[in-house]
Enzyme design. Structure first.
Site, PDB file in Angstrom:
ATOM      1  N   GLU A 281       0.838  -1.191   0.000  1.00  0.00           N
ATOM      2  CA  GLU A 281       0.000   0.000   0.000  1.00  0.00           C
ATOM      3  C   GLU A 281       0.880   1.251   0.000  1.00  0.00           C
ATOM      4  OE1 GLU A 281      -2.397   0.982   3.521  1.00  0.00           O
ATOM      5  OE2 GLU A 281      -4.092   1.296   2.170  1.00  0.00           O
ATOM      6  N   GLY A 414       3.999   0.572  11.294  1.00  0.00           N
ATOM      7  CA  GLY A 414       3.316  -0.041  12.425  1.00  0.00           C
ATOM      8  C   GLY A 414       2.655  -1.356  12.082  1.00  0.00           C
ATOM      9  N   ALA A 415       1.829  -1.360  11.048  1.00  0.00           N
ATOM     10  CA  ALA A 415       1.114  -2.573  10.655  1.00  0.00           C
ATOM     11  C   ALA A 415       0.468  -2.346   9.297  1.00  0.00           C
ATOM     12  CB  ALA A 415       0.058  -2.938  11.692  1.00  0.00           C
ATOM     13  N   MET A 416       0.112  -3.442   8.632  1.00  0.00           N
ATOM     14  CA  MET A 416      -0.558  -3.370   7.338  1.00  0.00           C
ATOM     15  C   MET A 416      -1.617  -4.453   7.272  1.00  0.00           C
ATOM     16  SD  MET A 416      -1.023  -2.036   4.430  1.00  0.00           S
ATOM     17  CE  MET A 416      -2.182  -2.648   3.197  1.00  0.00           C
ATOM     18  N   GLU A 417      -2.825  -4.047   6.824  1.00  0.00           N
ATOM     19  CA  GLU A 417      -4.013  -4.888   6.947  1.00  0.00           C
ATOM     20  C   GLU A 417      -4.188  -5.917   5.853  1.00  0.00           C
ATOM     21  OE1 GLU A 417      -5.458  -1.046   4.775  1.00  0.00           O
ATOM     22  OE2 GLU A 417      -4.035  -1.578   6.345  1.00  0.00           O
ATOM     23  N   ASN A 418      -3.156  -6.360   5.169  1.00  0.00           N
ATOM     24  CA  ASN A 418      -3.292  -7.329   4.084  1.00  0.00           C
ATOM     25  C   ASN A 418      -4.323  -8.403   4.442  1.00  0.00           C
ATOM     26  OD1 ASN A 418      -0.709  -6.158   2.974  1.00  0.00           O
ATOM     27  ND2 ASN A 418       0.110  -7.199   4.764  1.00  0.00           N
ATOM     28  N   HIS A 450      -7.516  -1.959  14.957  1.00  0.00           N
ATOM     29  CA  HIS A 450      -7.524  -1.192  13.707  1.00  0.00           C
ATOM     30  C   HIS A 450      -7.348  -2.117  12.498  1.00  0.00           C
ATOM     31  CE1 HIS A 450      -6.665   2.634  11.456  1.00  0.00           C
ATOM     32  NE2 HIS A 450      -6.120   1.754  10.630  1.00  0.00           N
ATOM     33  N   GLU A 451      -6.341  -2.976  12.552  1.00  0.00           N
ATOM     34  CA  GLU A 451      -6.033  -3.821  11.396  1.00  0.00           C
ATOM     35  C   GLU A 451      -7.065  -4.920  11.196  1.00  0.00           C
ATOM     36  OE1 GLU A 451      -3.928  -2.596   9.522  1.00  0.00           O
ATOM     37  OE2 GLU A 451      -2.974  -1.242  10.953  1.00  0.00           O
TER      38      GLU A 451
END
Length: 1011
Positions: A281, A414-418, A450-451
């Site tokens: 992203e 921080g993080a990625m919602e794949n 959130h993710e």
């Protein structure tokens, strides 16, 4: 009839050349002449011809011969003549007649060739035989008019349906090879396919009908500026038909944690280990394989990865099979994915193990490096609890039968919602047990919520384009706080939401502020897309959804959200689609769409001015401007504002009165006269409030009984009055009168906001050398909070909210050298150092203890060594901030150099170092000079638009408050490449300096007299 029969023998040739559907040239396309076309037209008789070109020449000769024969036949039926010698002209000789006839035949032949050849001969695509075998050509063009597509966005005439991807990464050489087979559908007849690609060396490209077995080579043209490929096809793609495009390629693995990235880490045995992960992203997948890299082009993905046998691979979907190849490598194949956007594709390769737990038929797992896998049990429990909540709340089944959470070492994202494979910064998943600080405990749960919320809001239903990113991120941020209030009320996460709302409302008033939903045409470049990821879109979106939920009611809100998810599953949507779903639920009685478009389609926020006379309360709205002397443009700013309010007669914040303000000014008629009125109950609305008559009454109420107001309302009053004082609407002295009640305050949120506002003023005074004035302000605040500070214990006892308050109060006291505080902290540090770091320090005060210890040379050196050996990322961060808080310039410079080098301390950590250093006068100036001197190196290691760089720029600029410094900062960035100066972070920094100058001009003199 010979003539007619000859023309009738090849009617298809003429008709084919005139058929318009076989060469659809779109209005947006530019003329492009492929290499084959150039050779065909210009090369006859000049160069050796390719096979297809020889065929074309043969056809031309045959057509010419046919016409010659026809001409000869006609000529033979005509009576020849020769004039006598006495005529005006002599009869032509036989040689002359023959020569003339030959010239005529040549001319007529050329005309017939031009007439009878297919029209495609003279078009940009050229002509190809159906079964041709052409030499593959990959061409790079530098000019837009040399490429058959003139826009940044892809055309919508081709739709991808399915990707089949084979990848073979070499983590040692940081390269990979691969292939992608894309099943396409032509929505219009086309002669080319435009898709994205970046950094690929394409070795083979073919296309075939989906139902055919023959492959045809295609020409590939690359335009690097837009990161696009043009596939020039041998035959027109027919509307409604499916085609299979296959590309083989090689590329490099990125070292920069974007796209398909790789790195090494050192395990507990001091061994170097290879690891690879992905972050696609917003525009990263095009660096891995050519694709239609836009959110609306949803498709399914079948992924195969070849790896070393000691590694494991995971991806979005469960693993289908693992096959050992002849060379000893292993190929993993994953099940075909659900229909999803390209930026959600993900895979991880490395030495990893997992913990798992099944939740209602879905296997939830955490993957991490083997030596740390046992530290993720707590994070797994949190994930399961959050996942179960969303399953029940959304009433829409999760779309995959597994959800993996991968802990990636060393990354700073921080993080990625794949979808099906969420990637986290490793330290995030290590947080959260009772052995961590309040900040860390909250952080794990907030990021997790959130993710996981994104698996529905963003993955299942996705915005069509990045201009509506808030539909993803605003919703996920809202659900992050909403879900934790339901399942973990003890976290008091609303306190953090309040802090963020206050900060980003101020940012929303800057000139660079933009609407949450912008026209798609204004968001195309990477820089423009990057702007949509500013945190304000996250928190403003969450704030607006909170306001809407409060206004329509929780049940209506949930019902509309479920309807939205069910109706648009696996689809891409726009801003209006969300509001249409709400309107379907609320019906004609409430036009949610009309209300909310006033908030999402214009930037900024309203200032509501309240004037009360008897029972009549006049409310007036205008755009809130941080620089009042700058009037807004002729644009008409008008919001539809759900105004919630309480009075001294009806002060129940759970059931406030609500008035919808739909015009510039209106009047509320109260049932009876009141002593005061307070708007924006519990800070559930996204607007500022100024009371022309009621500030004094509200101050009096706070001093009499502050608990008439909720802690949210008290924090809201403190925020509003200090912000308004900063722009001159309220005397600064009145703002200090409002916080005079703080000696009786027991809650975290109001004290936190008061500390923030007074710290801002202290920093401004200190940075311009008004040290005596800053000291007097410091003493005033210490006196206000003296009782609360004295009541604090150096433990981890109490609720999370009280623990958080303890950390802030003791940190404030020790920072300002309150004797009792520094003495206790130094004793704890000395004992910890004497034990060689084995003696425990209460977590809530650890950061404060470290900062006090870092004031000595011995303590600073010990902390630096402790940083090297500490395994907890949370403690490493505390140590780093303590190291950056020292007043020793040599050590500060050394620390920045170590971080810039990146070996001992990762370079992205320089952002935290600079932010901490900027709290002091000397540290701030040292950091500014260091960044200027090393700017080129920083830009090379950290992109200007990256979060660490934005943090560095904000920290360096937010405390300058003189015209000299403004000129210096502007001059420095103006000398950088043109694009650099235009970045939002830099423009925001310059505007903040101007606002600081304004604050000093409006308040310094009055503050000097008053203090």
């Amino acid at each position: 009839m010979i003539e007619n029969s000859m023309f009738e023998e090849e009617p298809d040739v003429v008709d084919l050349a005139k058929e318009p559907c076989l060469h659809p040239l779109e209005p947006d396309e530019v003329e492009y002449e492929p290499r084959g076309s150039r050779l065909l037209v210009r090369g006859l008789g000049e160069h050796d011809l390719e096979e297809d070109e020889e065929d074309c020449e043969s056809s031309a000769k045959l057509l010419g011969m046919s016409f010659m024969n026809r001409s000869s036949g006609l000529r033979n039926t005509t009576t020849g003549y020769r004039q006598g010698s006495n005529g005006p002209c002599s009869v032509p000789s036989a040689r002359t007649m023959a020569a003339c006839a030959f010239v005529v035949m040549i001319a007529v032949s050329v005309i017939m060739v031009i007439y009878l050849l297919p029209k495609c001969t003279f078009t940009k695509e050229g002509c190809y035989k159906k079964n041709q075998s052409m030499r593959f050509i990959q061409t790079q063009v530098k000019e837009k008019n040399s490429f058959p597509w003139a826009h940044t966005r892809l055309p919508t005439t081709i739709k991808p349906l399915r990707y089949e991807v084979n990848l073979h990464p070499n983590l040692t050489s940081m390269t990979f090879t691969g292939s992608v087979t894309i099943l396409l559908q032509a929505l219009q007849a086309k002669w080319n396919i435009i898709l994205h690609s970046k950094g690929h060396n394409i070795s083979k490209a073919t296309i075939r009908l989906a139902v055919a077995s023959e492959e045809h080579n295609v020409e590939v043209v690359e335009y690097n500026k837009t990161e696009q490929l043009a596939i020039i096809v041998p035959e027109a793609l027919l509307e409604g038909h499916n085609y299979t495009l296959k590309l083989e390629f090689s590329a490099k693995i990125s070292p920069h944690y974007y796209g398909f990235y790789g790195f090494t880490y050192t395990n507990e045995k001091n061994e170097k280990k290879l690891f690879a992960g992905t972050q696609f992203e917003p525009l990263g997948l095009r660096t891995v394989f050519p694709c239609f890299d836009e959110p609306a082009f949803k498709a399914t993905f079948l992924i195969r990865i070849i790896r070393n046998k000691e590694h494991s691979a995971i991806s979005n979907m469960p693993k289908k099979s693992s096959v050992v190849l002849e060379n000893g490598l292993v190929q993993d194949e994953f099940y075909e994915s659900v229909k999803m956007s390209t930026y959600l594709v993900a895979f991880v390769v490395g030495e990893i193990k997992n913990l798992s737990q099944e939740v209602n038929g879905t296997l939830v797992s955490i993957y991490g490096i083997p030596e740390r896998i046992d530290q993720f049990h707590h994070a797994l429990g949190v994930a399961v609890k959050v996942f179960e909540f969303f399953q029940n709340y959304f009433e829409v089944p999760y779309s995959i039968n597994k959800l993996d959470l991968a802990a990636i070492p060393t990354i700073y994202a921080g993080a990625m919602e794949n979808w099906g494979l969420i990637t986290f910064q490793e330290q995030t998943l290590l947080h959260g047990t009772p052995s961590f600080s309040v900040t860390e405990i909250r952080l794990l749960r907030k990021i997790m919520a959130h993710e996981i919320a994104h698996q529905w809001l963003g993955n299942l239903v996705t915005m069509q384009w990045w201009n509506d990113l808030w539909l993803n991120e605003g919703f996920a941020t809202f659900m992050e706080y909403f879900s934790l209030e339901k399942i973990a009320d003890e976290l008091s996460v609303y306190e953090e939401l309040l802090e963020n709302q206050f900060r980003y409302m101020k940012i929303d008033c800057l000139k660079s502020s933009q609407p949450m939903s912008s026209p798609a045409s204004s968001v195309e470049s990477l820089q423009q897309i990057g702007r949509m990821f500013e945190p304000i879109n996250y928190f403003k979106g969450a704030s607006l959804l909170l306001m809407l939920k409060t206004y329509v009611g929780e049940d209506v809100f949930q019902h509309a959200l479920i309807r939205y998810l069910k109706k648009h599953s696996f689809s891409s949507i726009q801003n209006d689609d969300l509001w249409d779903n709400f309107n379907e639920v609320t019906g004609p009685t409430l036009d949610v769409k009309r209300i909310m478009k006033t908030w999402t389609l214009q930037n900024g926020l309203p200032l509501v001015t309240v004037q009360r006379k008897g029972r009549n309360v006049t409310v007036h709205q205008e755009k809130f401007i941080m620089k009042p002397e700058i009037q807004p443009s002729n644009e008409s700013y008008l919001w539809e504002i759900p105004l919630s309010y309480i009075t001294d007669r009806t002060n129940n914040s759970q059931y406030p009165s609500v008035f919808l303000l739909t015009k510039e000014s209106d009047t509320i008629i109260l049932p009876e006269e009141v002593e005061w009125i307070k708007f924006n109950v519990d800070m559930n609305g996204y607007y500022m409030v100024h009371y022309t008559d009621d500030w004094e009454a509200l101050i009096k109420q706070l001093n009499t009984n502050p608990y008439v107001f909720s802690d949210k309302d008290r924090a809201n009053l403190i925020n509003n009055i200090f912000v308004l004082a900063g722009i001159g609407k309220v005397p600064l002295q009145q703002a200090f009168e409002l916080i005079a009640y703080l000696g009786n305050e027991t809650h975290n949120a109001p004290i936190t906001e008061a500390l923030y506002q007074t710290r801002f003023i202290f920093d401004l005074l200190e940075k311009v050398g008004h040290l005596d004035l800053a000291s007097r302000l410091e003493n005033r605040v210490l006196n206000l909070l003296h009782n609360q500070i004295q009541q604090q214990t150096w433990t981890d006892d109490g609720s999370l909210s009280m623990r958080d308050l303890r950390s802030k109060l003791l940190g404030f006291a020790c920072t300002h050298n309150l004797k009792n505080c520094t003495t206790v902290a130094m004793k704890l540090f000395d004992d910890w150092m004497s034990s060689n770091g084995t003696q425990s320090i209460p977590l809530d005060v650890m950061s404060t203890v470290f900062k006090v210890g870092a004031k000595t040379e011995k303590g600073w050196s010990f902390l630096l060594s402790a940083y090297d050996t500490e395994n907890s990322e949370g403690k490493k961060e505390m140590i780093l901030k303590a190291l950056a808080s020292t007043a020793d310039i040599r050590n500060l410079y050394r620390l920045m150099k170590i971080s810039l080098d990146g070996n001992r301390i990762p370079t992205f950590r320089l952002s935290a170092i600079v932010q901490e250093m900027s709290q002091s006068l000397l540290g701030h100036l040292l950091a500014w000079n260091f960044v200027k001197e090393n700017w080129d190196v920083l830009v090379q290691k950290l992109a200007v638009r990256s979060y660490p760089m934005r943090g560095i720029i904000a920290a360096l600029t937010h405390m300058f408050s003189t015209k000299t410094r403004l000129s210096e900062v502007r001059g420095f960035f103006e000398t950088q490449p043109e694009d650099t100066f235009k970045y939002n972070s830099i423009q925001d920094g310059l505007e903040v300096i101007q606002l600081n100058i304004q604050w000093m001009e409006k308040n310094l003199q009055a503050l000097t007299l008053w203090l």
